[in-house]
Design a protein around this motif. Structure first.
Motif, PDB file in Angstrom:
ATOM      1  N   HIS A  40      30.186  13.741   8.737  1.00 56.70           N
ATOM      2  CA  HIS A  40      29.522  12.504   9.180  1.00 56.70           C
ATOM      3  C   HIS A  40      28.660  11.932   8.047  1.00 56.70           C
ATOM      4  O   HIS A  40      27.497  11.595   8.247  1.00 56.70           O
ATOM      5  N   GLY A  41      29.280  11.845   6.878  1.00 59.61           N
ATOM      6  CA  GLY A  41      28.561  11.362   5.708  1.00 59.61           C
ATOM      7  C   GLY A  41      28.549   9.852   5.581  1.00 59.61           C
ATOM      8  O   GLY A  41      28.317   9.327   4.496  1.00 59.61           O
ATOM      9  N   LEU A  42      28.843   9.162   6.671  1.00 59.36           N
ATOM     10  CA  LEU A  42      28.846   7.700   6.629  1.00 59.36           C
ATOM     11  C   LEU A  42      28.481   7.157   8.004  1.00 59.36           C
ATOM     12  O   LEU A  42      28.776   7.784   9.018  1.00 59.36           O
ATOM     13  N   GLN A  43      27.827   6.036   7.993  1.00 61.66           N
ATOM     14  CA  GLN A  43      27.573   5.340   9.258  1.00 61.66           C
ATOM     15  C   GLN A  43      28.165   3.937   9.189  1.00 61.66           C
ATOM     16  O   GLN A  43      29.250   3.698   9.689  1.00 61.66           O
ATOM     17  N   CYS A  44      27.466   2.993   8.541  1.00 62.19           N
ATOM     18  CA  CYS A  44      28.027   1.628   8.495  1.00 62.19           C
ATOM     19  C   CYS A  44      29.173   1.531   7.513  1.00 62.19           C
ATOM     20  O   CYS A  44      29.962   0.594   7.581  1.00 62.19           O
ATOM     21  N   GLY A  45      29.273   2.464   6.574  1.00 66.06           N
ATOM     22  CA  GLY A  45      30.411   2.509   5.666  1.00 66.06           C
ATOM     23  C   GLY A  45      30.268   1.685   4.404  1.00 66.06           C
ATOM     24  O   GLY A  45      31.126   1.754   3.530  1.00 66.06           O
ATOM     25  N   TYR A  46      29.188   0.931   4.291  1.00 69.56           N
ATOM     26  CA  TYR A  46      29.116  -0.023   3.175  1.00 69.56           C
ATOM     27  C   TYR A  46      28.858   0.680   1.839  1.00 69.56           C
ATOM     28  O   TYR A  46      29.445   0.316   0.827  1.00 69.56           O
ATOM     29  N   CYS A  47      27.988   1.678   1.848  1.00 74.14           N
ATOM     30  CA  CYS A  47      27.703   2.407   0.594  1.00 74.14           C
ATOM     31  C   CYS A  47      28.753   3.471   0.324  1.00 74.14           C
ATOM     32  O   CYS A  47      28.776   4.058  -0.753  1.00 74.14           O
ATOM     33  N   THR A  48      29.606   3.753   1.329  1.00 76.57           N
ATOM     34  CA  THR A  48      30.479   4.924   1.296  1.00 76.57           C
ATOM     35  C   THR A  48      31.419   4.973   0.090  1.00 76.57           C
ATOM     36  O   THR A  48      31.519   6.027  -0.568  1.00 76.57           O
ATOM     37  N   PRO A  49      32.120   3.892  -0.244  1.00 73.30           N
ATOM     38  CA  PRO A  49      33.001   3.988  -1.426  1.00 73.30           C
ATOM     39  C   PRO A  49      32.240   4.386  -2.681  1.00 73.30           C
ATOM     40  O   PRO A  49      32.703   5.246  -3.449  1.00 73.30           O
ATOM     41  N   GLY A  50      31.059   3.800  -2.871  1.00 76.11           N
ATOM     42  CA  GLY A  50      30.257   4.157  -4.042  1.00 76.11           C
ATOM     43  C   GLY A  50      29.787   5.595  -3.987  1.00 76.11           C
ATOM     44  O   GLY A  50      29.737   6.292  -5.014  1.00 76.11           O
ATOM     45  N   MET A  51      29.445   6.068  -2.783  1.00 77.79           N
ATOM     46  CA  MET A  51      29.002   7.451  -2.640  1.00 77.79           C
ATOM     47  C   MET A  51      30.136   8.422  -2.970  1.00 77.79           C
ATOM     48  O   MET A  51      29.922   9.457  -3.629  1.00 77.79           O
ATOM     49  N   ILE A  52      31.325   8.104  -2.491  1.00 73.71           N
ATOM     50  CA  ILE A  52      32.467   8.992  -2.748  1.00 73.71           C
ATOM     51  C   ILE A  52      32.795   9.008  -4.245  1.00 73.71           C
ATOM     52  O   ILE A  52      33.011  10.078  -4.837  1.00 73.71           O
ATOM     53  N   MET A  53      32.791   7.832  -4.875  1.00 70.72           N
ATOM     54  CA  MET A  53      33.097   7.782  -6.309  1.00 70.72           C
ATOM     55  C   MET A  53      32.013   8.499  -7.114  1.00 70.72           C
ATOM     56  O   MET A  53      32.309   9.210  -8.079  1.00 70.72           O
ATOM     57  N   ALA A  54      30.740   8.331  -6.694  1.00 70.76           N
ATOM     58  CA  ALA A  54      29.653   9.040  -7.379  1.00 70.76           C
ATOM     59  C   ALA A  54      29.750  10.539  -7.129  1.00 70.76           C
ATOM     60  O   ALA A  54      29.511  11.349  -8.034  1.00 70.76           O
TER      61      ALA A  54
END
Lengths: 790, 167
Positions: free
Chosen positions: B94-108
């Protein structure tokens, strides 16, 4: 009519991974800025660089002549639009209606905060629009500005609105002042504190965005807008602005990248873009840059309060008096008047039996961005005030923080407070004990001694809160000044092959409604979650609903549950005919219709098909199809509660405060999905800890310039800001809805700030420190002490 | 000006104004809208992509600076519909909620694993300071990155990364 399959596992109440994750994980999310319409144009706003100024003239000639420019619109072009409304009427103590300063969609004569729009450029590209916006020349007549709420309320302050002398929007009260007076006169102790609830910027990572197109053939306005309440916005745009009639106005809020209240409001930029799309006959898109978000998103909090708590010799609370100056910003935002009144003063009883409470709130105009709901919206301000007062009382009377709370807890429900609300249910002492255990409260002295040996100052602090969620009972809200009802609705459609579509009036902006609602429906119908899809945020598909804010998804989920039950009732009648048994003997459990009168059974899918095939039952008696809608208007709010404990260490050399432990014991009633609930608590606590230690929105007091207008200046919590949390949950189901849910979205932001500040005060052995307790503020206290001690 | 960009293994020839930022080239021209813009000032990391395997904030560089380099975006991680182990870890934890930062978080997160193959939670917290999330309070993101790193390490010793990890 086969042998019964094994009953499906219950999903509701379990930590099921989210159904909506996949598109977000793959970069296939669908946010407003991701979409383009054919013939797309872009808007850029020209904004006031001054906190307060008159517009002498605007010269748009150079901008109009710039490459790619389609139109340059100023306030005069929007003159046909009515002013921006505030949706909640508050009356002052003397009965006078609140004084509403006129807010134009685009300013015509005067601007009252930095960032207020004065013109909008529409161009063929984003860059062309921005470049041309820089060419718009405004001749300004700067006026004296005031940004601080106390300064704005003082005699001789610059005035923002001619119809609001002294910058006073309203002077409101709640509670029994005479009873408070009498209780204080006979009290053994009174503690008094003046405290500031610091202004915050919500900062959803997705900025506000809109894309609007006018279809001249269908005479339909088609809008994509990131919003928490698209159906409400359709009503606003149709009824207030007349942009199009409701049946010719579509608003789609696709994936919404966080909101925290800031996307529940009606903003001038979005109205301007929708209006401009009609005017220029091309689709117009605008996405806020981060600095625009800082300047123009509705901010949160910004209270300056003085409070007195009266106690008897044993530390029992007798009365609470509160006097609050609430900054409204330059204008009353959509629900700006509600937040420091019925969302705030009504919560001042906290978890305690306080016989007399009185609150006076003066709402003050300031030359800043408007203030409106931000995660918690009035309830964090109340909880912070109450829990600081309790913390101070414990210190003054030398009673343990936990013990003084225990002596004053409400123990019987429903409980009518002296400030309007009737708490539905709770077990506050169990929550207190759970928090003490999670935090190892008893073991603190040893940890403090160990920290002291390392040269660090360690403190522990507690905060017990109650909040009101599940807003709301429409009749109560109307009596208190609401302009619209706040029920919610859901339509449940069963397809012929047994899959289910839920059209939800609630709208997720990260909370995972698609999963939680599917869990609920899957259990009701005894089908796999994967057979349920949840449709949200499109007014062409969902006709009725009131969106998601104020931790109120329980309202929409209750409507969903009722719609499911209506379907089951009808399906049982159909099943009676198909099984050739009396309908009242048909039971439905685990996806099977059965009757003691026969061995035959029907699965949910078989029944769904039969309902659509419409043979085998008399359609003059039972209509074909399986669709039901429910509107749920709750009889009362829900009242979640919790106890949060913060443990901190201060480095006396730098003044830096480190949160070394944080425990939260919350009672949200029945949990739909504990994994999602934990995520909500973690996120809320991060915002609460952020408010206590990092975040604050600073305007220059002389010029009303926003000093914290980017992530370089405004300290957002980061991954290394706080430690792991220890979370626990109690459960007293709410009687206010059929699911027993209470709401969890705001709890962390409500409970955390006072726990941290109580801990900082404990470590420093002081009465009070204002938020945020930055290294500088803490160091100044320690340095002054070192100087005193020579 | 004309420029060539290699994105997710595909070569593109683009004609863009010189001042075009890489993030705008990806989003507006190539319609790879999974890379998001959250702040315009390189603070939030929602626009994080990989350039020759190294995380960069694509709002900070011009598109033309990426010419001749290998660009990987969030859209380039899943293979044939199977989620990358890091993507799957975000789902499970559950490392995401709204999903907006998620792509950047995964790439980081992938860049953290590149530099620290088995990062502990403290390392992840420290290394993630260039990415902002307003929803999660970060805790589950940190757990997800740690779990993703474990899954990648396990996959590297056995099968190729991502294989058998999809839903």
């Amino acid at each position: 009519m086969n042998a019964p399959p094994a009953p499906p596992l219950r999903k509701f109440g379990t930590a099921v991974p989210r159904l909506e994750d996949r598109r977000f994980l793959m970069g296939a999310g669908n946010y407003v800025d991701d979409q383009l319409f054919p013939g797309q144009t872009w808007a850029a706003f020209v904004r006031s660089p001054h906190g307060h100024a008159a517009i002498r003239s605007i010269d748009t000639r150079a901008a109009r002549a710039a490459p790619g420019v389609i139109a340059v619109l100023t306030g005069a072009d929007f003159a046909s639009l009515p002013p921006m409304p505030c949706g909640w009427m508050i009356h002052s103590r003397d009965g006078e209606p609140m004084r509403v300063g006129e807010r134009r969609v685009v300013a015509t004569q005067r601007v009252r905060y930095v960032g207020e729009p004065v013109a909008v450029v529409i161009a063929e590209s984003r860059d062309a629009a921005r470049d041309a916006a820089d060419l718009v020349e405004v001749d300004w007549d700067e006026l004296p500005a005031v940004a601080d709420v106390a300064a704005a309320a003082a005699d001789g302050a610059p005035e923002l609105h001619a119809n609001a002398p002294g910058n006073l929007a309203f002077d409101w009260e709640l509670g029994d002042s005479a009873a408070v007076e009498a209780a204080m006169a006979r009290s053994a102790h009174c503690v008094t504190l003046t405290l500031r609830n610091n202004r915050l910027v919500p900062n959803a990572i997705e900025p506000r965005a809109i894309n609007a197109r006018w279809d001249p053939v269908e005479e339909k306005l088609d809008i994509r807008m990131t919003h928490q309440n698209p159906i409400g916005m359709r009503m606003f745009y149709a009824a207030v602005y007349g942009l199009a009639a409701e049946h010719r106005l579509r608003i789609v809020s696709p994936d919404v990248g966080g909101g925290f209240g800031s996307k529940a409001h009606n903003y001038p930029e979005e109205v301007a873009v929708a209006f401009a799309a009609k005017l220029v006959g091309r689709p117009v898109k605008w996405t806020a840059e981060r600095t625009e978000a800082f300047l123009t998103d509705a901010h949160g909090r910004d209270h300056l309060s003085t409070a007195t708590l009266a106690l008897d010799p044993d530390g029992r609370f007798l009365a609470l008096r509160v006097d609050t100056l609430a900054a409204m910003g330059a204008y009353l935002s959509s629900t700006g008047s509600l937040i420091p009144t019925y969302m705030y003063a009504t919560m001042l009883s906290g978890q305690y039996a306080i016989p007399a409470i009185h609150c006076r709130t003066r709402a003050i105009y300031t030359n800043t961005a408007p203030v409106d709901a931000y995660r918690g919206a009035g309830r964090p301000e109340a909880a912070y005030l109450v829990e600081r007062m309790v913390g101070l009382a414990a210190r003054r009377l030398a009673i343990d923080e936990a013990e003084i709370r225990r002596r004053n807890l409400i123990r019987h429900f429903p409980y009518r407070t002296p400030v309007e609300w009737v708490y539905d249910s709770g077990n506050y002492e169990a929550g207190l004990d759970q928090a003490l255990a999670l935090a190892d409260w008893a073991g603190f002295p040893a940890r403090k001694a160990e920290a002291a040996a390392r040269g660090r100052l360690r403190g522990i602090g507690m905060s017990a809160y109650v909040e009101a969620c599940g807003i709301g009972p429409s009749a109560i809200l109307a009596r208190l000044g609401a302009g619209a009802g706040m029920w919610d609705s859901a339509e449940v459609r069963v397809h012929p092959a047994g899959t289910v579509e839920v059209l939800s009036g609630a709208h997720s902006h990260g909370q995972g409604h698609a999963t939680a609602i599917a869990q609920l429906v899957a259990d009701r119908f005894g089908i796999p979650m994967e057979q349920v899809s949840v449709i949200q945020g499109d007014t062409d598909r969902i006709q009725a609903g009131t969106g998601t804010y104020g931790s109120r998804a329980s309202v929409g989920m209750s409507a969903t549950a009722r719609a499911c039950d209506r379907i089951i009732e009808k399906a049982k009648r159909i099943a009676g005919h198909l099984l050739a048994v009396p309908a009242e003997t048909v039971d439905f459990a685990d996806g099977l219709f059965a009757s003691a009168a026969t061995n035959a059974t029907l699965s949910f899918g078989e029944l769904a098909f039969a309902a659509h095939a419409a043979s085998g039952f008399p359609t003059d008696e039972i209509e074909p199809g399986l669709v039901a809608q429910s509107f749920f208007d709750p009889p009362n709010f829900t009242f979640p509660s919790g106890v949060h404990v913060a443990e901190i260490e201060i480095d006396p050399e730098t003044g830096q405060t480190e949160v070394v432990g944080f425990a939260a014991a919350d009672d949200f009633g029945v949990l739909a999905n504990p994994m999602i609930v934990e995520g909500q608590v973690m996120g809320g606590v991060a915002q609460g800890l952020g408010q206590a230690l990092l975040e604050t929105c600073v305007y220059d007091p002389e010029t009303a310039q926003l000093m914290t207008a980017s992530f370089m200046d405004y300290a957002m919590p980061r991954a290394d800001s706080f430690p792991e949390l220890r979370l626990g949950f109690g459960c007293t189901p709410s009687p206010s809805n059929p699911l027993g849910m209470k709401g969890c979205g705001e709890a962390g932001a409500i409970g955390a700030p006072a726990a941290v500040i109580n801990a900082v005060c404990h470590a420093l052995d002081i009465d009070h420190i204002d938020m945020p307790a930055t290294a500088e503020r803490v160091w100044e206290i320690l340095e002054a002490r070192r100087r005193e001690q020579g | 000006m004309e420029m060539r960009l290699e994105v997710n293994g595909t070569a593109h020839r683009l004609d863009l104004p010189e001042r075009t930022l890489l993030v705008h080239a990806l989003r507006d021209q190539l319609r790879l809208t999974g890379t998001h813009i959250g702040c315009d000032t390189s603070q939030c990391g929602a626009c994080t992509v990989h350039l020759d395997g190294v995380a960069v904030k694509s709002c900070t560089m011009l598109a033309v600076q990426a010419e001749g380099r290998r660009i990987t975006t969030i859209e380039g991680l899943a293979k044939d519909g199977a989620l990358h182990p890091m993507q799957l870890a975000f789902h499970i934890h559950h490392g995401l909620q709204c999903g907006y930062c998620t792509p950047g978080m995964i790439m980081a997160g992938l860049d953290i694993v590149r530099r620290h193959p088995r990062p502990d939670l403290g390392t992840i917290r420290a290394e993630l300071e260039g990415n902002l999330c307003r929803c999660t309070g970060y805790h589950n993101i940190i757990r997800a990155i740690a779990a993703g790193a474990e899954a990648m390490a396990a996959a590297a010793t056995g099968e190729r990364p991502g294989e058998g990890q999809g839903q």
